[in-house]
Motif scaffolding. Sequence first.
Motif, PDB file in Angstrom:
ATOM      1  N   HIS A  65       0.828  -1.203   0.000  1.00 34.43           N
ATOM      2  CA  HIS A  65       0.000   0.000   0.000  1.00 34.43           C
ATOM      3  C   HIS A  65       0.868   1.261   0.000  1.00 34.43           C
ATOM      4  CE1 HIS A  65      -3.634  -2.308   0.499  1.00 34.43           C
ATOM      5  NE2 HIS A  65      -3.135  -2.909   1.557  1.00 34.43           N
ATOM      6  N   LEU A  66       1.941   1.255   0.762  1.00 37.38           N
ATOM      7  CA  LEU A  66       2.834   2.411   0.796  1.00 37.38           C
ATOM      8  C   LEU A  66       3.496   2.634  -0.558  1.00 37.38           C
ATOM      9  CD1 LEU A  66       4.522   1.962   4.292  1.00 37.38           C
ATOM     10  CD2 LEU A  66       2.871   3.723   3.613  1.00 37.38           C
ATOM     11  N   ARG A  67       3.809   1.542  -1.263  1.00 35.70           N
ATOM     12  CA  ARG A  67       4.421   1.667  -2.585  1.00 35.70           C
ATOM     13  C   ARG A  67       3.473   2.372  -3.552  1.00 35.70           C
ATOM     14  NH1 ARG A  67       3.314  -0.927  -6.749  1.00 35.70           N
ATOM     15  NH2 ARG A  67       2.252  -2.597  -5.604  1.00 35.70           N
ATOM     16  N   VAL A  68       2.179   2.012  -3.513  1.00 29.61           N
ATOM     17  CA  VAL A  68       1.205   2.646  -4.403  1.00 29.61           C
ATOM     18  C   VAL A  68       1.036   4.123  -4.050  1.00 29.61           C
ATOM     19  CG1 VAL A  68      -1.209   2.661  -5.142  1.00 29.61           C
ATOM     20  CG2 VAL A  68      -0.006   0.485  -4.825  1.00 29.61           C
ATOM     21  N   LEU A  69       0.944   4.426  -2.769  1.00 30.05           N
ATOM     22  CA  LEU A  69       0.804   5.819  -2.354  1.00 30.05           C
ATOM     23  C   LEU A  69       2.010   6.648  -2.787  1.00 30.05           C
ATOM     24  CD1 LEU A  69      -0.634   5.327   1.249  1.00 30.05           C
ATOM     25  CD2 LEU A  69      -1.873   6.126  -0.769  1.00 30.05           C
ATOM     26  N   SER A  70       3.192   6.056  -2.724  1.00 29.49           N
ATOM     27  CA  SER A  70       4.404   6.767  -3.138  1.00 29.49           C
ATOM     28  C   SER A  70       4.460   6.944  -4.648  1.00 29.49           C
ATOM     29  CB  SER A  70       5.644   6.000  -2.661  1.00 29.49           C
ATOM     30  OG  SER A  70       5.679   5.916  -1.255  1.00 29.49           O
ATOM     31  N   THR A 160      -2.475   1.671 -13.235  1.00 33.28           N
ATOM     32  CA  THR A 160      -1.510   1.362 -14.285  1.00 33.28           C
ATOM     33  C   THR A 160      -1.884   0.019 -14.887  1.00 33.28           C
ATOM     34  OG1 THR A 160       0.233   2.494 -13.041  1.00 33.28           O
ATOM     35  CG2 THR A 160       0.930   1.053 -14.828  1.00 33.28           C
ATOM     36  N   MET A 161      -1.938  -0.040 -16.222  1.00 33.37           N
ATOM     37  CA  MET A 161      -2.257  -1.287 -16.897  1.00 33.37           C
ATOM     38  C   MET A 161      -1.346  -1.445 -18.109  1.00 33.37           C
ATOM     39  SD  MET A 161      -6.049  -2.674 -17.954  1.00 33.37           S
ATOM     40  CE  MET A 161      -6.747  -2.247 -16.367  1.00 33.37           C
ATOM     41  N   ASN A 162      -0.691  -2.602 -18.194  1.00 38.07           N
ATOM     42  CA  ASN A 162       0.234  -2.855 -19.302  1.00 38.07           C
ATOM     43  C   ASN A 162       1.289  -1.759 -19.425  1.00 38.07           C
ATOM     44  OD1 ASN A 162      -1.198  -5.171 -19.923  1.00 38.07           O
ATOM     45  ND2 ASN A 162      -2.508  -4.138 -21.405  1.00 38.07           N
ATOM     46  N   GLY A 163       1.720  -1.229 -18.289  1.00 36.25           N
ATOM     47  CA  GLY A 163       2.777  -0.235 -18.276  1.00 36.25           C
ATOM     48  C   GLY A 163       2.340   1.182 -18.568  1.00 36.25           C
ATOM     49  N   VAL A 164       1.033   1.418 -18.725  1.00 39.55           N
ATOM     50  CA  VAL A 164       0.517   2.753 -19.036  1.00 39.55           C
ATOM     51  C   VAL A 164      -0.394   3.205 -17.898  1.00 39.55           C
ATOM     52  CG1 VAL A 164      -0.764   4.141 -20.707  1.00 39.55           C
ATOM     53  CG2 VAL A 164       0.609   2.200 -21.495  1.00 39.55           C
ATOM     54  N   ASP A 165      -0.291   4.477 -17.518  1.00 36.11           N
ATOM     55  CA  ASP A 165      -1.125   5.026 -16.449  1.00 36.11           C
ATOM     56  C   ASP A 165      -2.452   5.526 -17.006  1.00 36.11           C
ATOM     57  OD1 ASP A 165       0.841   4.521 -14.594  1.00 36.11           O
ATOM     58  OD2 ASP A 165       1.693   6.534 -14.703  1.00 36.11           O
ATOM     59  N   PHE A 166      -3.533   5.272 -16.259  1.00 36.52           N
ATOM     60  CA  PHE A 166      -4.874   5.647 -16.684  1.00 36.52           C
ATOM     61  C   PHE A 166      -5.639   6.316 -15.555  1.00 36.52           C
ATOM     62  CE2 PHE A 166      -3.849   2.123 -19.493  1.00 36.52           C
ATOM     63  CZ  PHE A 166      -4.303   2.574 -20.724  1.00 36.52           C
ATOM     64  N   VAL A 167      -6.739   6.957 -15.937  1.00 39.69           N
ATOM     65  CA  VAL A 167      -7.692   7.462 -14.958  1.00 39.69           C
ATOM     66  C   VAL A 167      -9.073   6.924 -15.277  1.00 39.69           C
ATOM     67  CG1 VAL A 167      -6.459   9.558 -14.327  1.00 39.69           C
ATOM     68  CG2 VAL A 167      -7.973   9.583 -16.314  1.00 39.69           C
ATOM     69  N   CYS A 168      -9.842   6.624 -14.235  1.00 36.82           N
ATOM     70  CA  CYS A 168     -11.232   6.197 -14.339  1.00 36.82           C
ATOM     71  C   CYS A 168     -12.024   6.904 -13.244  1.00 36.82           C
ATOM     72  CB  CYS A 168     -11.350   4.677 -14.166  1.00 36.82           C
ATOM     73  SG  CYS A 168     -11.028   3.694 -15.651  1.00 36.82           S
ATOM     74  N   ALA A 196      -5.094  -4.498 -13.283  1.00 33.22           N
ATOM     75  CA  ALA A 196      -4.534  -3.170 -13.041  1.00 33.22           C
ATOM     76  C   ALA A 196      -3.577  -3.209 -11.857  1.00 33.22           C
ATOM     77  CB  ALA A 196      -5.653  -2.174 -12.767  1.00 33.22           C
ATOM     78  N   LYS A 197      -2.596  -2.335 -11.892  1.00 36.74           N
ATOM     79  CA  LYS A 197      -1.655  -2.160 -10.792  1.00 36.74           C
ATOM     80  C   LYS A 197      -1.754  -0.721 -10.287  1.00 36.74           C
ATOM     81  CE  LYS A 197       1.657  -5.479 -12.737  1.00 36.74           C
ATOM     82  NZ  LYS A 197       3.052  -5.663 -13.224  1.00 36.74           N
ATOM     83  N   ASN A 198      -1.131  -0.469  -9.152  1.00 38.64           N
ATOM     84  CA  ASN A 198      -1.082   0.888  -8.578  1.00 38.64           C
ATOM     85  C   ASN A 198      -2.476   1.502  -8.473  1.00 38.64           C
ATOM     86  OD1 ASN A 198       1.786   0.737  -8.592  1.00 38.64           O
ATOM     87  ND2 ASN A 198       1.826   1.426 -10.720  1.00 38.64           N
ATOM     88  N   ALA A 210      -6.960  18.762  -4.327  1.00 41.47           N
ATOM     89  CA  ALA A 210      -6.960  17.557  -5.158  1.00 41.47           C
ATOM     90  C   ALA A 210      -7.414  16.318  -4.401  1.00 41.47           C
ATOM     91  CB  ALA A 210      -5.571  17.332  -5.740  1.00 41.47           C
ATOM     92  N   LYS A 211      -7.029  16.183  -3.118  1.00 44.47           N
ATOM     93  CA  LYS A 211      -7.391  15.006  -2.319  1.00 44.47           C
ATOM     94  C   LYS A 211      -8.002  15.460  -0.995  1.00 44.47           C
ATOM     95  CE  LYS A 211      -3.193  13.331  -2.650  1.00 44.47           C
ATOM     96  NZ  LYS A 211      -2.025  12.416  -2.492  1.00 44.47           N
ATOM     97  N   PRO A 212      -9.206  16.021  -1.042  1.00 41.36           N
ATOM     98  CA  PRO A 212      -9.779  16.637   0.161  1.00 41.36           C
ATOM     99  C   PRO A 212     -10.081  15.662   1.285  1.00 41.36           C
ATOM    100  CG  PRO A 212     -11.423  16.485  -1.565  1.00 41.36           C
ATOM    101  CD  PRO A 212     -10.115  16.122  -2.192  1.00 41.36           C
ATOM    102  N   TYR A 213     -10.322  14.381   0.951  1.00 45.63           N
ATOM    103  CA  TYR A 213     -10.687  13.408   1.984  1.00 45.63           C
ATOM    104  C   TYR A 213      -9.625  12.332   2.180  1.00 45.63           C
ATOM    105  CZ  TYR A 213     -15.091  15.674   0.932  1.00 45.63           C
ATOM    106  OH  TYR A 213     -16.058  16.621   0.703  1.00 45.63           O
ATOM    107  N   GLY A 214      -8.586  12.358   1.356  1.00 50.49           N
ATOM    108  CA  GLY A 214      -7.555  11.349   1.465  1.00 50.49           C
ATOM    109  C   GLY A 214      -7.496  10.462   0.234  1.00 50.49           C
ATOM    110  N   GLN A 215      -6.812   9.330   0.381  1.00 48.93           N
ATOM    111  CA  GLN A 215      -6.548   8.430  -0.743  1.00 48.93           C
ATOM    112  C   GLN A 215      -6.518   7.002  -0.221  1.00 48.93           C
ATOM    113  OE1 GLN A 215      -2.960   9.576  -2.729  1.00 48.93           O
ATOM    114  NE2 GLN A 215      -2.796   7.695  -3.932  1.00 48.93           N
ATOM    115  N   TRP A 216      -7.214   6.100  -0.920  1.00 54.19           N
ATOM    116  CA  TRP A 216      -7.300   4.705  -0.509  1.00 54.19           C
ATOM    117  C   TRP A 216      -6.757   3.794  -1.610  1.00 54.19           C
ATOM    118  CZ3 TRP A 216     -10.266   8.413   1.478  1.00 54.19           C
ATOM    119  CH2 TRP A 216     -10.613   8.348   2.837  1.00 54.19           C
ATOM    120  N   THR A 217      -6.038   2.763  -1.237  1.00 53.20           N
ATOM    121  CA  THR A 217      -5.468   1.832  -2.209  1.00 53.20           C
ATOM    122  C   THR A 217      -6.223   0.510  -2.195  1.00 53.20           C
ATOM    123  OG1 THR A 217      -3.863   1.010  -0.588  1.00 53.20           O
ATOM    124  CG2 THR A 217      -3.176   2.852  -1.992  1.00 53.20           C
ATOM    125  N   ALA A 218      -6.168  -0.200  -3.316  1.00 55.38           N
ATOM    126  CA  ALA A 218      -6.881  -1.473  -3.457  1.00 55.38           C
ATOM    127  C   ALA A 218      -6.146  -2.587  -2.722  1.00 55.38           C
ATOM    128  CB  ALA A 218      -7.011  -1.830  -4.931  1.00 55.38           C
TER     129      ALA A 218
END
Length: 365
Positions: A65-70, A160-168, A196-198, A210-218
Motif C-alpha cells: 500500500h505504501l508503494r502505491v501511495l508513493s 496502471t495497466m500494461n505499463g501505461v497510467d490511466f484514470v477512471c 490493473a496495478k497501482n 486535489a485530495k480533500p478526503y484522502g486516498q485509498w489503495t486497493a
Amino acid sequence: MTLSTPLLAAAPLVAGLLGPALVGATPERHSSVVPPPPAAATRLPEAPAPADVVEHIAARGAADHLRVLSYWTPDRMDNALPIDLPGLVTEGGLLSGLTGGTGLGVAPGVTGGDVRLVPPRRGTRAEARHQSARPLAQTSGSRWAVGGAVARTTGRVFLTMNGVDFVCSASTVRSRNRDVVVTAGHCVKDGSGAWAKNWTFVPGYGTNGAKPYGQWTARRMFVAGPWSRGSDDSYDVGMVALAPSRGRHVADVVGVQDIAFNAPRGGHAIGFGYPADPPYDGRHLVYCAGRLRDDPYGDTHDQGLGCDMTAGSSGGPWLTRFDTSTGRGTITSVSSFKYSDDRRTMYGPILGEPARKLFHTAERA
C-alpha cells in the motif's frame, strides 16, 4: 458487430512514452466500418446469466500500500494526459489492447515521437457553458456544482495497466466491510489480459483541493468471469475492496451510496464521472441526466443514457431515485462504453445477479 469505445483516459509517465503508446482510435474515419443495422431489426439478448467471480489480490501488506501511495505523486496525478492518435486504425476499425479489442489500445512499437499529447483544457468555455446552480433534470454533460453526498462518494481512480497510467471514475457503496467501491470492469482488468496495478481511489477529487478526503489503495479486486475471459460488455463491472487509510474505512470518511440489483429497465437516471478528454479536464465532477433506453443494436443487455462525457468517466455511478437536495440515490449501473457512430450516448451494464455476486464477495473480503 458494431464497434464500441470504452472510456479510459491515458496518463503515461515520461518513461512510458519510450515504450507502448495509448491509442484513441476514431473508427468513423475508417472506410471498413459498417453502419449498424436499424434498431427495429434487432432485439435485446437474454439477460446476463449468473457468472463466476474472478479475484485478484492487489496488495498483501502495508509495504504494498505504501508503494502505491508513493507512486502517485502530485505531479503524476496532475500531469495525466489523454493521448490522441487518430491515424492508427487497424483493418477491424480499432487497435486491440487494453479493452479486449473493442476500444482504446496499446500499440507496440509506437514511440513517444509519434504521439500527439493533448494537454487538458482547464476552464474551457465549453465547460463553463454547462454549469448550473440548480441540478438539471436532463443534460448531456454539466458540472455538478451543488455538493451533497455524491460530491464525496464519487471519486477519481488512478491505475496502471500494461505499463501505461490511466484514470477512471468510481463510487463508494454501502457494504458490510465499509471498504467497497464499484467501477467498470475495464478499470480493474484488461478483459482476458492483465489486472490493473497501482490502483488508488481519491474520493471528491478536485473539490477543496486535489485530495480533500484522502486516498485509498486497493487490496482485492473482483470481476465477473465473462468479462475476465472474453471482455463481454454486458459484464463490464468491477468491485474493489480498499484498504483502510490511516486506520479509517473509506465509508466512514466520505459516506456511501446505496446499490440495487435487478432494477426495472428504463426510467430516469443521473450519471456522474470525471471526464478527462476535451472539452473536459478531469478536474471537476460532471453529470448527465435523462431517461434510459435499450441498446438499439442488441449487442449487449446494457442501457443507454444521453451523455457527452469523454474518456476518464468510465466506472462512474448511475443513480436512480436521486435526491438532488442531499446528493443521495441508488446505484443501478456504471459508465461503460460508447458506440463508434454515436458519441452522444453512454452505455452501462445492468447490475443483475452476476454483479450481486461480485458485490457480496467484495463486501466479505
